[in-house]
Design a protein around this motif. Structure first.
Motif, PDB file in Angstrom:
ATOM      1  N   SER A  88       0.839  -1.188   0.000  1.00  0.00           N
ATOM      2  CA  SER A  88       0.000   0.000   0.000  1.00  0.00           C
ATOM      3  C   SER A  88       0.875   1.240   0.000  1.00  0.00           C
ATOM      4  O   SER A  88       1.707   1.409   0.889  1.00  0.00           O
ATOM      5  CB  SER A  88      -0.905   0.002   1.235  1.00  0.00           C
ATOM      6  OG  SER A  88      -1.612   1.213   1.341  1.00  0.00           O
ATOM      7  N   LEU A  89       0.701   2.086  -1.001  1.00  0.00           N
ATOM      8  CA  LEU A  89       1.479   3.325  -1.041  1.00  0.00           C
ATOM      9  C   LEU A  89       1.224   4.173   0.200  1.00  0.00           C
ATOM     10  O   LEU A  89       2.149   4.631   0.856  1.00  0.00           O
ATOM     11  CB  LEU A  89       1.155   4.128  -2.306  1.00  0.00           C
ATOM     12  CG  LEU A  89       1.765   3.602  -3.589  1.00  0.00           C
ATOM     13  CD1 LEU A  89       1.210   4.349  -4.795  1.00  0.00           C
ATOM     14  CD2 LEU A  89       3.275   3.709  -3.560  1.00  0.00           C
ATOM     15  N   SER A  90      -0.043   4.364   0.563  1.00  0.00           N
ATOM     16  CA  SER A  90      -0.373   5.227   1.692  1.00  0.00           C
ATOM     17  C   SER A  90      -0.267   4.505   3.032  1.00  0.00           C
ATOM     18  O   SER A  90       0.006   5.119   4.053  1.00  0.00           O
ATOM     19  CB  SER A  90      -1.794   5.779   1.541  1.00  0.00           C
ATOM     20  OG  SER A  90      -2.739   4.738   1.727  1.00  0.00           O
ATOM     21  N   SER A  92      -2.784   3.356   4.562  1.00  0.00           N
ATOM     22  CA  SER A  92      -3.920   3.767   5.382  1.00  0.00           C
ATOM     23  C   SER A  92      -5.259   3.177   4.959  1.00  0.00           C
ATOM     24  O   SER A  92      -6.276   3.476   5.572  1.00  0.00           O
ATOM     25  CB  SER A  92      -4.029   5.293   5.376  1.00  0.00           C
ATOM     26  OG  SER A  92      -4.274   5.763   4.068  1.00  0.00           O
ATOM     27  N   ARG A  93      -5.272   2.341   3.956  1.00  0.00           N
ATOM     28  CA  ARG A  93      -6.542   1.757   3.490  1.00  0.00           C
ATOM     29  C   ARG A  93      -7.082   0.812   4.558  1.00  0.00           C
ATOM     30  O   ARG A  93      -6.490  -0.229   4.857  1.00  0.00           O
ATOM     31  CB  ARG A  93      -6.298   1.031   2.168  1.00  0.00           C
ATOM     32  CG  ARG A  93      -7.513   0.468   1.508  1.00  0.00           C
ATOM     33  CD  ARG A  93      -8.216   1.522   0.679  1.00  0.00           C
ATOM     34  NE  ARG A  93      -9.460   1.004   0.175  1.00  0.00           N
ATOM     35  CZ  ARG A  93      -9.760   0.878  -1.107  1.00  0.00           C
ATOM     36  NH1 ARG A  93      -8.903   1.266  -2.013  1.00  0.00           N
ATOM     37  NH2 ARG A  93     -10.921   0.394  -1.467  1.00  0.00           N
ATOM     38  N   THR A 114       4.971  -0.390   2.571  1.00  0.00           N
ATOM     39  CA  THR A 114       4.338   0.882   2.250  1.00  0.00           C
ATOM     40  C   THR A 114       5.385   1.972   2.083  1.00  0.00           C
ATOM     41  O   THR A 114       6.508   1.842   2.569  1.00  0.00           O
ATOM     42  CB  THR A 114       3.332   1.275   3.359  1.00  0.00           C
ATOM     43  OG1 THR A 114       2.728   2.521   3.036  1.00  0.00           O
ATOM     44  CG2 THR A 114       3.997   1.372   4.717  1.00  0.00           C
ATOM     45  N   SER A 116       4.680   4.869   3.279  1.00  0.00           N
ATOM     46  CA  SER A 116       4.342   5.736   4.406  1.00  0.00           C
ATOM     47  C   SER A 116       5.440   5.686   5.457  1.00  0.00           C
ATOM     48  O   SER A 116       6.107   4.675   5.643  1.00  0.00           O
ATOM     49  CB  SER A 116       3.021   5.263   5.021  1.00  0.00           C
ATOM     50  OG  SER A 116       2.762   5.952   6.216  1.00  0.00           O
TER      51      SER A 116
END
Length: 122
Positions: A88-90, A92-93, A114, A116
């Motif tokens: 996940s790039l963010s 936060s999903r 990530t 992040s």
């Protein structure tokens, strides 16, 4: 000009932030898992599929998921010998974080990759 991989932006951000000992720890978790499930949504889903294709070629029992309904469904079938990886790039999903939490509760090892700066502990 060579074609760029769909995972390049993700991998570039990830590699900028990771240290060698983190990569070794990830490699150890992957090599010790009986089965690996890698998940992501959107561009991270493409990266998950690419990761699975590359590891399959060297004999790893790995499966990629990029559909949120399938990710929810398969989370409940994890066992202690499994490894669940979220890309996940963010980072936060909520649906992906929930999948990791459920997998962890079922005894599976969990990992989030990530870009992040935040660290998520389950």
């Amino acid at each position: 000009m060579p074609k760029k991989s769909s995972a390049n932006p993700f991998l570039t951000r990830f590699l900028r932030r990771c240290r060698e000992e983190q990569i070794r720890a990830c490699a150890k978790m992957i090599s010790q898992a009986n089965r690996v499930y890698v998940m992501g949504i959107g561009s991270s889903g493409y990266a998950a599929r690419e990761m699975a294709y590359r590891f399959m070629r060297v004999g790893l029992d790995i499966e990629a998921f990029d559909d949120i309904d399938m990710i929810r469904m398969i989370s409940v079938f994890r066992k202690e010998s499994d490894l669940a990886i979220v890309l996940s790039l963010s980072g936060s999903r909520q649906e992906l974080l929930e999948s990791l939490r459920v997998s962890h509760e079922r005894g599976a090892k969990t990992m989030m990759i990530t870009s992040s700066r935040y660290e998520y502990l389950i």
